[in-house]
Write a protein that holds these residues in place. Sequence first.
Motif, PDB file in Angstrom:
ATOM      1  N   LEU A 181       0.853  -1.200   0.000  1.00 41.67           N
ATOM      2  CA  LEU A 181       0.000   0.000   0.000  1.00 41.67           C
ATOM      3  C   LEU A 181       0.879   1.237   0.000  1.00 41.67           C
ATOM      4  CD1 LEU A 181      -2.679  -0.846   2.733  1.00 41.67           C
ATOM      5  CD2 LEU A 181      -2.922  -0.996   0.256  1.00 41.67           C
ATOM      6  N   THR A 182       0.560   2.185  -0.873  1.00 45.68           N
ATOM      7  CA  THR A 182       1.257   3.470  -0.873  1.00 45.68           C
ATOM      8  C   THR A 182       0.232   4.531  -0.492  1.00 45.68           C
ATOM      9  OG1 THR A 182       2.339   2.551  -2.804  1.00 45.68           O
ATOM     10  CG2 THR A 182       2.911   4.806  -2.212  1.00 45.68           C
ATOM     11  N   TYR A 183       0.643   5.436   0.423  1.00 47.12           N
ATOM     12  CA  TYR A 183      -0.366   6.348   0.970  1.00 47.12           C
ATOM     13  C   TYR A 183       0.312   7.561   1.563  1.00 47.12           C
ATOM     14  CZ  TYR A 183       1.361   4.266   5.244  1.00 47.12           C
ATOM     15  OH  TYR A 183       2.196   3.847   6.231  1.00 47.12           O
ATOM     16  N   ARG A 184      -0.493   8.552   1.924  1.00 54.47           N
ATOM     17  CA  ARG A 184      -0.025   9.676   2.745  1.00 54.47           C
ATOM     18  C   ARG A 184      -0.906   9.717   3.973  1.00 54.47           C
ATOM     19  NH1 ARG A 184       2.028  14.371  -1.010  1.00 54.47           N
ATOM     20  NH2 ARG A 184       2.614  13.119  -2.808  1.00 54.47           N
ATOM     21  N   GLY A 185      -0.308   9.935   5.142  1.00 57.53           N
ATOM     22  CA  GLY A 185      -1.125  10.023   6.342  1.00 57.53           C
ATOM     23  C   GLY A 185      -0.493   9.309   7.516  1.00 57.53           C
ATOM     24  N   ASP A 186      -1.329   8.941   8.459  1.00 59.51           N
ATOM     25  CA  ASP A 186      -0.863   8.426   9.736  1.00 59.51           C
ATOM     26  C   ASP A 186      -0.692   6.916   9.687  1.00 59.51           C
ATOM     27  OD1 ASP A 186      -0.277   7.807  12.281  1.00 59.51           O
ATOM     28  OD2 ASP A 186      -2.135   8.644  13.162  1.00 59.51           O
ATOM     29  N   THR A 187       0.523   6.443   9.782  1.00 57.85           N
ATOM     30  CA  THR A 187       0.818   5.028   9.666  1.00 57.85           C
ATOM     31  C   THR A 187       0.191   4.217  10.802  1.00 57.85           C
ATOM     32  OG1 THR A 187       2.915   5.614   8.657  1.00 57.85           O
ATOM     33  CG2 THR A 187       2.678   3.346   9.412  1.00 57.85           C
ATOM     34  N   ASP A 188       0.324   4.747  12.036  1.00 50.25           N
ATOM     35  CA  ASP A 188      -0.199   4.008  13.192  1.00 50.25           C
ATOM     36  C   ASP A 188      -1.697   3.774  13.069  1.00 50.25           C
ATOM     37  OD1 ASP A 188       2.211   3.746  14.318  1.00 50.25           O
ATOM     38  OD2 ASP A 188       2.033   5.493  15.668  1.00 50.25           O
ATOM     39  N   ALA A 189      -2.410   4.846  12.661  1.00 50.27           N
ATOM     40  CA  ALA A 189      -3.858   4.731  12.512  1.00 50.27           C
ATOM     41  C   ALA A 189      -4.211   3.679  11.475  1.00 50.27           C
ATOM     42  CB  ALA A 189      -4.433   6.082  12.117  1.00 50.27           C
ATOM     43  N   LEU A 190      -3.440   3.706  10.356  1.00 47.42           N
ATOM     44  CA  LEU A 190      -3.695   2.755   9.281  1.00 47.42           C
ATOM     45  C   LEU A 190      -3.500   1.322   9.786  1.00 47.42           C
ATOM     46  CD1 LEU A 190      -4.158   2.064   6.266  1.00 47.42           C
ATOM     47  CD2 LEU A 190      -1.693   2.283   5.951  1.00 47.42           C
ATOM     48  N   CYS A 191      -2.386   1.098  10.453  1.00 43.01           N
ATOM     49  CA  CYS A 191      -2.076  -0.249  10.926  1.00 43.01           C
ATOM     50  C   CYS A 191      -3.168  -0.737  11.867  1.00 43.01           C
ATOM     51  CB  CYS A 191      -0.731  -0.271  11.648  1.00 43.01           C
ATOM     52  SG  CYS A 191       0.650  -0.279  10.495  1.00 43.01           S
ATOM     53  N   LYS A 192      -3.600   0.167  12.755  1.00 42.20           N
ATOM     54  CA  LYS A 192      -4.632  -0.224  13.712  1.00 42.20           C
ATOM     55  C   LYS A 192      -5.920  -0.580  12.981  1.00 42.20           C
ATOM     56  CE  LYS A 192      -4.076   1.957  17.611  1.00 42.20           C
ATOM     57  NZ  LYS A 192      -4.120   3.154  18.501  1.00 42.20           N
ATOM     58  N   ALA A 193      -6.247   0.238  11.976  1.00 38.76           N
ATOM     59  CA  ALA A 193      -7.508   0.038  11.257  1.00 38.76           C
ATOM     60  C   ALA A 193      -7.544  -1.280  10.480  1.00 38.76           C
ATOM     61  CB  ALA A 193      -7.757   1.213  10.317  1.00 38.76           C
ATOM     62  N   VAL A 233       6.637  -1.837   7.602  1.00 42.82           N
ATOM     63  CA  VAL A 233       6.676  -0.468   7.108  1.00 42.82           C
ATOM     64  C   VAL A 233       7.970  -0.277   6.352  1.00 42.82           C
ATOM     65  CG1 VAL A 233       6.642   1.954   7.775  1.00 42.82           C
ATOM     66  CG2 VAL A 233       5.416   0.238   9.159  1.00 42.82           C
ATOM     67  N   SER A 234       7.888   0.266   5.149  1.00 39.78           N
ATOM     68  CA  SER A 234       9.134   0.552   4.438  1.00 39.78           C
ATOM     69  C   SER A 234       9.321   2.050   4.320  1.00 39.78           C
ATOM     70  CB  SER A 234       9.143  -0.138   3.074  1.00 39.78           C
ATOM     71  OG  SER A 234       8.058   0.318   2.309  1.00 39.78           O
ATOM     72  N   THR A 235      10.490   2.447   3.880  1.00 45.40           N
ATOM     73  CA  THR A 235      10.854   3.871   3.882  1.00 45.40           C
ATOM     74  C   THR A 235      10.040   4.648   2.853  1.00 45.40           C
ATOM     75  OG1 THR A 235      12.591   3.231   2.379  1.00 45.40           O
ATOM     76  CG2 THR A 235      13.215   3.562   4.682  1.00 45.40           C
ATOM     77  N   PRO A 236       9.817   5.968   3.115  1.00 49.68           N
ATOM     78  CA  PRO A 236       9.071   6.786   2.163  1.00 49.68           C
ATOM     79  C   PRO A 236       9.806   6.908   0.836  1.00 49.68           C
ATOM     80  CG  PRO A 236       9.446   7.945   4.242  1.00 49.68           C
ATOM     81  CD  PRO A 236      10.267   6.711   4.286  1.00 49.68           C
ATOM     82  N   ASP A 237       9.055   7.052  -0.245  1.00 47.85           N
ATOM     83  CA  ASP A 237       9.719   7.223  -1.544  1.00 47.85           C
ATOM     84  C   ASP A 237       9.999   8.695  -1.806  1.00 47.85           C
ATOM     85  OD1 ASP A 237       7.356   8.323  -2.195  1.00 47.85           O
ATOM     86  OD2 ASP A 237       6.683   6.722  -3.541  1.00 47.85           O
ATOM     87  N   LEU A 251       4.282   7.259   1.792  1.00 44.82           N
ATOM     88  CA  LEU A 251       4.648   6.183   2.710  1.00 44.82           C
ATOM     89  C   LEU A 251       4.206   4.856   2.107  1.00 44.82           C
ATOM     90  CD1 LEU A 251       3.454   7.897   5.982  1.00 44.82           C
ATOM     91  CD2 LEU A 251       5.831   7.592   5.213  1.00 44.82           C
ATOM     92  N   ARG A 252       4.789   3.786   2.636  1.00 42.72           N
ATOM     93  CA  ARG A 252       4.531   2.490   2.009  1.00 42.72           C
ATOM     94  C   ARG A 252       4.571   1.396   3.066  1.00 42.72           C
ATOM     95  NH1 ARG A 252       5.801   0.924  -3.463  1.00 42.72           N
ATOM     96  NH2 ARG A 252       6.321  -1.287  -3.521  1.00 42.72           N
ATOM     97  N   ILE A 253       3.584   0.503   3.051  1.00 41.82           N
ATOM     98  CA  ILE A 253       3.671  -0.691   3.892  1.00 41.82           C
ATOM     99  C   ILE A 253       3.380  -1.937   3.052  1.00 41.82           C
ATOM    100  CG2 ILE A 253       3.099   0.337   6.147  1.00 41.82           C
ATOM    101  CD1 ILE A 253       0.260  -0.713   5.716  1.00 41.82           C
ATOM    102  N   ASN A 254       4.074  -3.028   3.424  1.00 42.77           N
ATOM    103  CA  ASN A 254       3.807  -4.321   2.800  1.00 42.77           C
ATOM    104  C   ASN A 254       3.018  -5.163   3.780  1.00 42.77           C
ATOM    105  OD1 ASN A 254       5.374  -3.474   0.689  1.00 42.77           O
ATOM    106  ND2 ASN A 254       7.210  -4.516   1.466  1.00 42.77           N
ATOM    107  N   ILE A 255       1.981  -5.795   3.286  1.00 43.63           N
ATOM    108  CA  ILE A 255       1.146  -6.575   4.203  1.00 43.63           C
ATOM    109  C   ILE A 255       0.825  -7.939   3.616  1.00 43.63           C
ATOM    110  CG2 ILE A 255       0.030  -4.612   5.323  1.00 43.63           C
ATOM    111  CD1 ILE A 255      -2.269  -5.068   3.323  1.00 43.63           C
ATOM    112  N   SER A 273     -10.321   5.068   4.225  1.00 46.76           N
ATOM    113  CA  SER A 273     -11.039   5.892   5.194  1.00 46.76           C
ATOM    114  C   SER A 273     -10.085   6.480   6.240  1.00 46.76           C
ATOM    115  CB  SER A 273     -12.138   5.063   5.877  1.00 46.76           C
ATOM    116  OG  SER A 273     -11.535   4.035   6.615  1.00 46.76           O
ATOM    117  N   VAL A 274      -8.918   5.892   6.435  1.00 46.20           N
ATOM    118  CA  VAL A 274      -7.994   6.370   7.465  1.00 46.20           C
ATOM    119  C   VAL A 274      -6.920   7.270   6.869  1.00 46.20           C
ATOM    120  CG1 VAL A 274      -6.548   5.671   9.415  1.00 46.20           C
ATOM    121  CG2 VAL A 274      -8.334   4.134   8.572  1.00 46.20           C
ATOM    122  N   VAL A 275      -6.381   6.824   5.726  1.00 44.27           N
ATOM    123  CA  VAL A 275      -5.302   7.608   5.111  1.00 44.27           C
ATOM    124  C   VAL A 275      -5.678   7.950   3.666  1.00 44.27           C
ATOM    125  CG1 VAL A 275      -3.433   6.655   6.509  1.00 44.27           C
ATOM    126  CG2 VAL A 275      -4.146   5.490   4.396  1.00 44.27           C
TER     127      VAL A 275
END
Lengths: 314, 420
Positions: A229-241, A251-255, A260-264, A281-283
């Motif tokens: 997932l590539t996104y802008r916003g709050d990583t913690d909120a996203l992970c929780k959601a 979590v990987s480094t921003p491009d 921001l980017r996370i692999n799931i 809805s979160v980010v």
Amino acid sequence: MNILEANNIVKRFTHHTALDNVSLHVPEGMIYGLLGPNGAGKTTLIRIINHITAPDSGEVLFDGHHLTADDVSNIGYLPEERGLYKKMEVGEQAIFFARLKGMTRHDATTQLKAWFERLEIGDWWKKKVQELSKGMAQKVQFIITVLHKPRLLIFDEPFSGFDPINANILKNEILELSKQGSTVIFSTHNMSSVEELCQRITLINRSHDILTGDVIDLRKQYGGNRMSLTYRGDTDALCKAIAPMVSLCTVSTPDRDRNLRINIDLTSSMARRDLISTANSVVDLVGFEQLLPSMDEIFISAVANSNLQSQQND
Amino acid sequence: MTNKISLVLKREYIQRVRRKSFIISTILMPLLMLGLMMTPALVMTLTGPENKKIAVIDNSHIIAPALQTDGEMQFITVNEPIDQIKDNEDYEAILVIGKDIISNPNDVTFYTRGSASIKTESFISGQLSAIIEQHRLSQYKIDNLPQILADVKADVSMKTLRIDREEEETTSSIVSYLVGMIMSLMLYMFIMLYGQMVMNSIIEEKNNRVLEVMVSSIKPYQLMLGKILGIGAVAITQILIWAVLICSFTTWVMPSMVGSLFNTTQNIDLLQAITMLGDTGYILTIFGYLTLFLIGGYLFYSAIYASIGSAVDNAQDASQLQSIAIVPIILGMVFSMSVIQDPNSTMAVWLSMIPLTSPMVMMARVPFGIPTIEIIMSLIILYICMLLMIWVAAKIYRVGIFMYGKKPNIREIITWTRYK
């Protein structure tokens, strides 16, 4: 049409079984990967295909008929352990090997000269092999393997010992041969070259065929639920959601665009839509893609799985 | 199929014959042999006769005047006391003869510096015996004694004729002995030398990993056979070159030598030897058998050597397994030395039938003119066993060439023959 079919091959030696009921079907014109850890039984299988040793049971069909000694002239084999007569001149030696494959002296000489020019080694003709570097000798060996235009080429670790430039030259030559209609069987540990070249693979571990399939299918199959997932916003909120539908979250480094980017890993492939809507809805979701595993990962996980299984069986 | 074998054969042959070491050894070997034969003669002519002075204290006064001085020994009668002479370094030895030497021939003492050679001792004691006998004879007061003695003297030299042949023919056992010895030595040398060459060449290919490439285009047994035959061809080339050298030697040099021998010698043995060796039929038969046994023996043993070479990684590992081949070859050589003394003994017959020793032992017997049926039997057994051995070797070879990193024992090697 399969140019090569090995069916239910079993080969035993005094203290171990090298191949236990292994089958291999290679369609004409394909680049086929034969993979497996060291000592898995690949070389034994290749030797059986080359009519060097005979299987204890099972059959090998070449072009629809039982493999005979004469078919060997339709096979070109580059063994992993390469060797040339050190004290013989390069050209003389290449002609000798070509004639062993059934070429006439004249044909061998003309075609060899052409190949030597093409790989820019024309002035080595009169040199003795012991004067060549390892990479140079490998080039000569490659030419010897493909010279008689065999319908089936078997390369065992063809790129080992080459610098990147020469490895690339070789890769292109192999692709060119494949384009001209040769079937290629590749045995290698270099998984990036498998991804790049092979259409289908068979993975052998501990004398068994543990995985066979098209490279693309296998990668999808093995990586079906891995997403990025590539996104802008709050990583913690996203992970929780998204936590309920995700088994692993890294979590990987921003491009460069500060995205921001996370692999799931999704728990189920059905959850894809839910994931997107929840995340959105979160980010601010920028991108979403399926991550295909590398052949490296597939290799490691398949081998690990099969080892685990055989341990349980014991 | 055969074409592939001949390709390997040709490569092996050309690569070897072109090597400097082959050319040098082929030319140097006969020169070396010639040199070895010539050296003693050369040394003799260069150093001249040795002159040993021997002091003689003759208490009987009979012996000393009759002692003959020969090229090497000079007898000098002295009258000084023995202790004084012992200190005189001019004399190599002192011969003290007792007063009653004629009645008591044991009353002789020989003092030497260093140990006396058997030759010297027998030369002196021979002379003494002759002088004493002469003296005793003369005491009988027979007239014309020297004349009678000269008339009585006889020197026997036998002519040996064989009666088990259609034609009676003369043979010389000494020549048979020598020819047998040389034949058996040649076989020994060639089988050993070229057998090991096969082994080393296989080990080299295995180390080079050329084999891996080769076997994808040729069956292992074809490769092995091509190699054995190729190296065999090198051996034959070498023999042919030597044969030409020897023949030209006998054509150009021998006649002049023989001519002078005929004029000067009365020795029947030598004359017999020359007629025997001059008999082309005899020489051709011997060479014919030599070739057959050489080919059979070489193929038999090179198959053994090939299996050994394929089973090991390097020459060090090979040395232990090699004894399988070396011991019987050497035994064959040793046995043929004793067989030569009695070529028709039971042991000789048996050893010349067993293929491990038969090439060497049979070749030692052939010059003695043994029954042809025995030779043919021995050849048949040898060639059958040779074919069997090649078959077994091919099986071992096929498995052995892919075995790296461990030194197999003989039992393991035998199990390889059962692999598919």
